[in-house]
Design an enzyme around this catalytic site. Structure first.
Site, PDB file in Angstrom:
ATOM      1  N   THR A  39     -40.477  26.603  -9.325  1.00  0.00           N
ATOM      2  CA  THR A  39     -40.782  25.066  -8.401  1.00  0.00           C
ATOM      3  C   THR A  39     -40.387  24.708  -9.810  1.00  0.00           C
ATOM      4  O   THR A  39     -41.359  24.936 -11.128  1.00  0.00           O
ATOM      5  CB  THR A  39     -41.904  25.150  -7.907  1.00  0.00           C
ATOM      6  OG1 THR A  39     -42.471  25.348  -8.562  1.00  0.00           O
ATOM      7  CG2 THR A  39     -41.929  26.354  -6.568  1.00  0.00           C
ATOM      8  N   HIS A  40     -40.281  23.179  -9.785  1.00  0.00           N
ATOM      9  CA  HIS A  40     -40.532  22.637 -11.342  1.00  0.00           C
ATOM     10  C   HIS A  40     -39.617  23.078 -12.717  1.00  0.00           C
ATOM     11  O   HIS A  40     -39.953  22.028 -13.570  1.00  0.00           O
ATOM     12  CB  HIS A  40     -41.616  21.797 -11.967  1.00  0.00           C
ATOM     13  CG  HIS A  40     -42.980  21.361 -10.531  1.00  0.00           C
ATOM     14  ND1 HIS A  40     -43.057  20.308 -10.323  1.00  0.00           N
ATOM     15  CD2 HIS A  40     -43.121  22.787  -9.859  1.00  0.00           C
ATOM     16  CE1 HIS A  40     -43.760  20.599  -8.892  1.00  0.00           C
ATOM     17  NE2 HIS A  40     -44.285  21.401  -9.465  1.00  0.00           N
ATOM     18  N   SER A  84       0.397  -1.493  -0.167  1.00  0.00           N
ATOM     19  CA  SER A  84       0.134  -0.317  -0.204  1.00  0.00           C
ATOM     20  C   SER A  84       1.522   1.489  -0.048  1.00  0.00           C
ATOM     21  O   SER A  84       0.026   2.508  -0.049  1.00  0.00           O
ATOM     22  CB  SER A  84      -1.346  -0.272   1.403  1.00  0.00           C
ATOM     23  OG  SER A  84      -0.368  -0.360   2.601  1.00  0.00           O
ATOM     24  N   ASN A 135      -2.275  -3.205  12.987  1.00  0.00           N
ATOM     25  CA  ASN A 135      -3.032  -2.714  13.719  1.00  0.00           C
ATOM     26  C   ASN A 135      -3.851  -1.549  14.121  1.00  0.00           C
ATOM     27  O   ASN A 135      -4.481  -0.378  13.962  1.00  0.00           O
ATOM     28  CB  ASN A 135      -3.880  -3.742  13.813  1.00  0.00           C
ATOM     29  CG  ASN A 135      -3.269  -5.051  13.141  1.00  0.00           C
ATOM     30  OD1 ASN A 135      -3.346  -5.073  11.470  1.00  0.00           O
ATOM     31  ND2 ASN A 135      -3.748  -6.472  13.298  1.00  0.00           N
ATOM     32  N   LYS A 171     -16.954  29.700 -28.725  1.00  0.00           N
ATOM     33  CA  LYS A 171     -17.861  28.515 -27.456  1.00  0.00           C
ATOM     34  C   LYS A 171     -17.173  29.403 -26.157  1.00  0.00           C
ATOM     35  O   LYS A 171     -16.314  29.803 -26.223  1.00  0.00           O
ATOM     36  CB  LYS A 171     -17.552  27.621 -27.018  1.00  0.00           C
ATOM     37  CG  LYS A 171     -18.525  26.846 -27.861  1.00  0.00           C
ATOM     38  CD  LYS A 171     -19.893  26.542 -27.981  1.00  0.00           C
ATOM     39  CE  LYS A 171     -20.375  26.053 -26.633  1.00  0.00           C
ATOM     40  NZ  LYS A 171     -21.251  24.343 -26.739  1.00  0.00           N
ATOM     41  N   GLU A 197     -19.211  22.063 -14.108  1.00  0.00           N
ATOM     42  CA  GLU A 197     -19.629  20.657 -14.726  1.00  0.00           C
ATOM     43  C   GLU A 197     -18.837  19.774 -14.187  1.00  0.00           C
ATOM     44  O   GLU A 197     -19.568  18.966 -14.028  1.00  0.00           O
ATOM     45  CB  GLU A 197     -19.425  20.774 -16.249  1.00  0.00           C
ATOM     46  CG  GLU A 197     -20.459  21.297 -16.917  1.00  0.00           C
ATOM     47  CD  GLU A 197     -19.860  21.252 -18.827  1.00  0.00           C
ATOM     48  OE1 GLU A 197     -20.518  21.226 -19.744  1.00  0.00           O
ATOM     49  OE2 GLU A 197     -19.122  21.814 -19.134  1.00  0.00           O
ATOM     50  N   SER A 223     -13.851  25.890 -27.246  1.00  0.00           N
ATOM     51  CA  SER A 223     -13.650  24.179 -27.850  1.00  0.00           C
ATOM     52  C   SER A 223     -12.608  24.917 -28.544  1.00  0.00           C
ATOM     53  O   SER A 223     -12.634  25.814 -29.400  1.00  0.00           O
ATOM     54  CB  SER A 223     -15.539  24.562 -28.665  1.00  0.00           C
ATOM     55  OG  SER A 223     -15.356  24.216 -29.727  1.00  0.00           O
ATOM     56  N   LYS A 269      -8.283   3.544   2.294  1.00  0.00           N
ATOM     57  CA  LYS A 269      -7.486   4.336   2.320  1.00  0.00           C
ATOM     58  C   LYS A 269      -7.696   5.566   1.038  1.00  0.00           C
ATOM     59  O   LYS A 269      -7.535   6.881   1.036  1.00  0.00           O
ATOM     60  CB  LYS A 269      -5.630   4.434   2.704  1.00  0.00           C
ATOM     61  CG  LYS A 269      -5.656   3.992   4.357  1.00  0.00           C
ATOM     62  CD  LYS A 269      -4.031   3.277   3.900  1.00  0.00           C
ATOM     63  CE  LYS A 269      -4.074   3.074   5.414  1.00  0.00           C
ATOM     64  NZ  LYS A 269      -5.132   1.719   5.277  1.00  0.00           N
ATOM     65  N   GLN A 272      -7.082  -2.154   4.295  1.00  0.00           N
ATOM     66  CA  GLN A 272      -5.822  -1.508   4.016  1.00  0.00           C
ATOM     67  C   GLN A 272      -6.847  -0.854   2.425  1.00  0.00           C
ATOM     68  O   GLN A 272      -6.288   0.375   2.179  1.00  0.00           O
ATOM     69  CB  GLN A 272      -4.789  -2.534   3.475  1.00  0.00           C
ATOM     70  CG  GLN A 272      -3.563  -1.719   2.431  1.00  0.00           C
ATOM     71  CD  GLN A 272      -2.829  -2.289   2.162  1.00  0.00           C
ATOM     72  OE1 GLN A 272      -2.161  -2.747   3.390  1.00  0.00           O
ATOM     73  NE2 GLN A 272      -2.732  -2.851   1.581  1.00  0.00           N
ATOM     74  N   TYR A 288      -9.364  -7.207  13.332  1.00  0.00           N
ATOM     75  CA  TYR A 288      -8.577  -6.310  12.094  1.00  0.00           C
ATOM     76  C   TYR A 288      -8.062  -7.177  10.509  1.00  0.00           C
ATOM     77  O   TYR A 288      -8.831  -8.518  11.126  1.00  0.00           O
ATOM     78  CB  TYR A 288      -7.461  -6.050  11.858  1.00  0.00           C
ATOM     79  CG  TYR A 288      -6.419  -5.305  10.393  1.00  0.00           C
ATOM     80  CD1 TYR A 288      -7.052  -3.946  10.452  1.00  0.00           C
ATOM     81  CD2 TYR A 288      -5.895  -6.669  10.124  1.00  0.00           C
ATOM     82  CE1 TYR A 288      -6.121  -3.698   9.089  1.00  0.00           C
ATOM     83  CE2 TYR A 288      -5.258  -5.983   9.045  1.00  0.00           C
ATOM     84  CZ  TYR A 288      -4.910  -4.559   8.716  1.00  0.00           C
ATOM     85  OH  TYR A 288      -4.944  -4.338   7.423  1.00  0.00           O
TER      86      TYR A 288
HETATM   87  N1  ARG Z   1      -1.050  -1.844   5.400  1.00  0.00           N
HETATM   88  C1  ARG Z   1      -2.221  -2.047   6.097  1.00  0.00           C
HETATM   89  C2  ARG Z   1      -3.032  -1.388   6.609  1.00  0.00           C
HETATM   90  O1  ARG Z   1      -3.600  -0.476   5.911  1.00  0.00           O
HETATM   91  C3  ARG Z   1      -1.513  -1.477   7.254  1.00  0.00           C
HETATM   92  C4  ARG Z   1      -1.903  -2.862   8.616  1.00  0.00           C
HETATM   93  C5  ARG Z   1      -1.395  -4.540   8.283  1.00  0.00           C
HETATM   94  N2  ARG Z   1      -1.639  -5.294   9.677  1.00  0.00           N
HETATM   95  C6  ARG Z   1      -1.482  -6.682   9.527  1.00  0.00           C
HETATM   96  N3  ARG Z   1      -1.738  -7.285  10.465  1.00  0.00           N
HETATM   97  N4  ARG Z   1      -1.552  -6.469   7.966  1.00  0.00           N
HETATM   98  O2  ARG Z   1      -4.553  -1.778   6.590  1.00  0.00           O
END
Ligand code: ARG
Length: 474
Positions: A154-155, A22, A109, A282, A289, A276, A324, A321, A316
């Site tokens: 309205t509408h 990650s 975790n 234009k 938009e 454009s 994010k 992961q 966990y």
């Molecule tokens: N990169 C992991 C996450 O974003 C970190 C936690 C990983 N923990 C594990 N037990 N593999 O969640």
């Protein structure tokens, strides 16, 4: 070898390294990760789990890493999976084996739960700060245009005349609700995950209140299993952002319509429009938009996070992961959207003459006639029917209400007097709507005043909350 490699005999496949990693996106959390580590390290020292010298060495190392990352001199490694292990491994490289003591009584975790919470906290505050400037911008525009009339809809059919300022202040109300939602989220994010361990707490004599306090939290979280699994605050952030994006999308839709030659109510600044490549005449409203379109990605992010969470067993799971990227994308989208909208509204030019012209067209004051008769004792339903017949007659003879004579009106009801003509001007229709929250000038000035108060009191609120954003005691 990987930091967790002790029990393994085979290397992970390259494609697995890539799939599992990650770091390409969670490097964004470097500041939160290092700050969390410094707090954890100070707590370990206070509890005599590590020595003073070890603590100093670790913090020095972490500070070097912070500078390396900030200056772009840090080598992020995919085989080290994530930001947590990249930083830890560099720490050990810099200060030796003692660097490995930092992870005592901690797991990735609770570490990642802390990092992401600090990140949400920081950006929730930032969003609230920016929203306040947006509310202020709409309020200022309302002050500047306070006498301008426009047709209300309205509408998407012309309904009754209103003040342009009243329309602008409707958006202030939406953004005030958004602001309150973000502030409530910020205030609810006051529990610190650090110390929950992998899932069950720790055998070490840690002081969770101490690290919570260092990181600007009111207290530690209550249940370690929930702590490492909880991502509700991400759902809330993206949900609040989604509601906010519906408001921006509605606003954008209006600006797009209003800037057409058919409406011609506003002119967008050249700075927020594009041309454009083929049609030289234009001027396209690309920015509204895009704002309208970007609501789609934020709603998508909300569905992503809900789906990721919905069937996870405690505690966990690596699915987490995936929390994010939807979050990071939402943060970037809404922060940029608020900034760009605030600027765009600042530059927006209204065509007051067109707005005023249309405010009185299309029988927009027909309700005044019905109200006039009702005020003279005609039951409202009868008054409504009579007025409808007057409108029908006007349509048939291509007339506006203001073209009618008293004699013509008397054909419909003897209750009409010559004062009816002062009732059916758009100005009078607007100013007589003096009910609380209505469109009269008095009501609009009252809304503006309330907004000024809202802005002022929340500027000071934000000042007091600022200390809680992140690591005020570190
Ligand atoms: N990169 C992991 C996450 O974003 C970190 C936690 C990983 N923990 C594990 N037990 N593999 O969640």
């Amino acid at each position: 070898m990987k930091p967790w490699g002790g029990r393994f005999t085979e290397k992970t496949k390259d494609i697995v390294d890539k799939f599992n990693a990650s770091i390409s996106f969670d490097k964004k959390l470097f500041y939160e990760d290092i700050t969390g580590s410094i707090a954890h390290c100070k707590m370990l020292e206070k509890q005599q789990i590590i020595t003073h010298q070890e603590c100093e060495k670790i913090i020095e190392g972490l500070q070097i890493i912070l500078e390396e990352i900030k200056s772009g001199n840090f080598q992020f490694r995919e085989d080290l999976e994530d930001i947590h292990m990249n930083i830890e491994s560099r720490l050990i490289e810099l200060i030796g084996e003692d660097g490995g003591k930092l992870h005592t009584s901690r797991s990735r975790n609770d570490q990642v739960a802390l990092d992401i919470r600090l990140y949400v906290k920081k950006n929730t505050f930032h969003a609230a700060e920016l929203l306040l400037t947006l509310i202020d911008k709409f309020n200022q525009k309302a002050v500047m245009t306070q006498d301008a009339l426009m047709p209300g809809f309205t509408h998407l059919q012309q309904a009754q005349p209103i003040l342009l300022a009243h329309h602008l202040l409707a958006y202030s109300e939406m953004f005030k609700r958004d602001f309150r939602r973000f502030i409530t989220l910020f205030e609810n994010l006051n529990e610190c995950p650090l110390g929950a361990g992998a899932l069950a707490g720790t055998t070490f004599p840690i002081d969770r209140n101490y690290s919570a306090n260092l990181l600007g939290f009111a207290k530690p979280t209550s249940n370690s299993l929930d702590t490492v699994a909880d991502r509700d605050f991400i759902v809330e952030f993206i949900s609040h952002s989604s509601i906010f994006m519906t408001h921006l999308s509605k606003l954008s839709e209006e600006l797009i319509l209003w800037s057409t030659s058919q409406f011609n109510f506003v002119e967008l600044s050249d700075q927020f429009s594009t041309g454009s490549s083929i049609m030289p005449q234009k001027k396209n409203p690309d920015i509204p938009e895009l704002l309208r379109g970007k609501s789609g990605r934020v709603f998508g992010n909300l569905i992503s996070i809900l789906t990721i969470l919905k069937s996870l067993p405690l505690a966990y799971n690596k699915d987490l992961q995936e929390d994010k990227e939807p979050l990071f994308d939402t943060v970037e989208t809404i922060i940029n959207s608020i900034i760009i909208t605030t600027d765009m509204i600042d530059e927006l030019k209204f065509n007051f003459d067109t707005l005023k012209y249309w405010s009185g067209k299309n029988f927009s004051t027909a309700t005044e006639i019905a109200d006039y008769l009702a005020a003279k004792g005609v039951p409202f339903r009868t008054a409504h029917r009579i007025t409808g017949e007057i409108v029908r007659m006007c349509i048939d003879h291509s007339k506006q209400l203001s073209d009618l004579t008293l004699e013509e009106l008397h054909n419909f009801s003897p209750k009409f007097d010559s004062d009816i003509f002062t009732f059916i001007t758009p100005e009078s229709a607007v100013n007589r709507r003096n009910s609380y929250g209505g469109t009269s000038k008095e009501s609009v000035l009252f809304q503006i005043e309330n907004n000024n108060h809202f802005i002022k009191s929340n500027i000071s609120k934000l000042k007091t909350l600022k200390g809680d954003i992140i690591c005020s005691n570190i």
